[in-house]
Write a protein that holds these residues in place. Sequence first.
Motif: not given
Length: 155
Positions: A78-81, A85-86, A99
């Motif tokens: 997943a992309r966080v912000g 990235y996670r 992350t």
Amino acid sequence: MGRTEVVLKTTEWIQHVRDRLRVEKSCQKSYANRRQLGLEFQVGDFILLKVSPWKGVIQFRKMGKLGPWYIGPFRISARVGKVAYRLDFSDKLRQIHNTFHVSQLRKCVTDEAEVISLVDIQVEESLTYIEQIMAVLDRKVKVLRNKEVKLVKVQ
């Protein structure tokens, strides 16, 4: 030389210095912008994770001078912000936070032709395997002080 002439020369000199500083600042800015990478990854891409080379600290179960700089590959889950990235870690690395900032990641580029199939390698109980020679490419004898060493290059 009067006081007004000295003031004019001083202001001209200050203006000249400011112009030179402005030129140098723009040069430095262009160098800095050239070095900044707009790294973006997609969900599902494989990346390598940078390992901090802390001296004397066991980081990601690797230690010492010959420890790796990057470990992986890991899949992005997943992309966080905008810049984080996670990652999907294996069970061995579950205790590590998953992350990371984009500066700690590097794209993993692999060549599918160079991937060795694990089915072809027969590993025995003693964790050894047998290499099969395909062809002898070159033979050479290296002469040392007291003895001769035979060298063979195989494929």
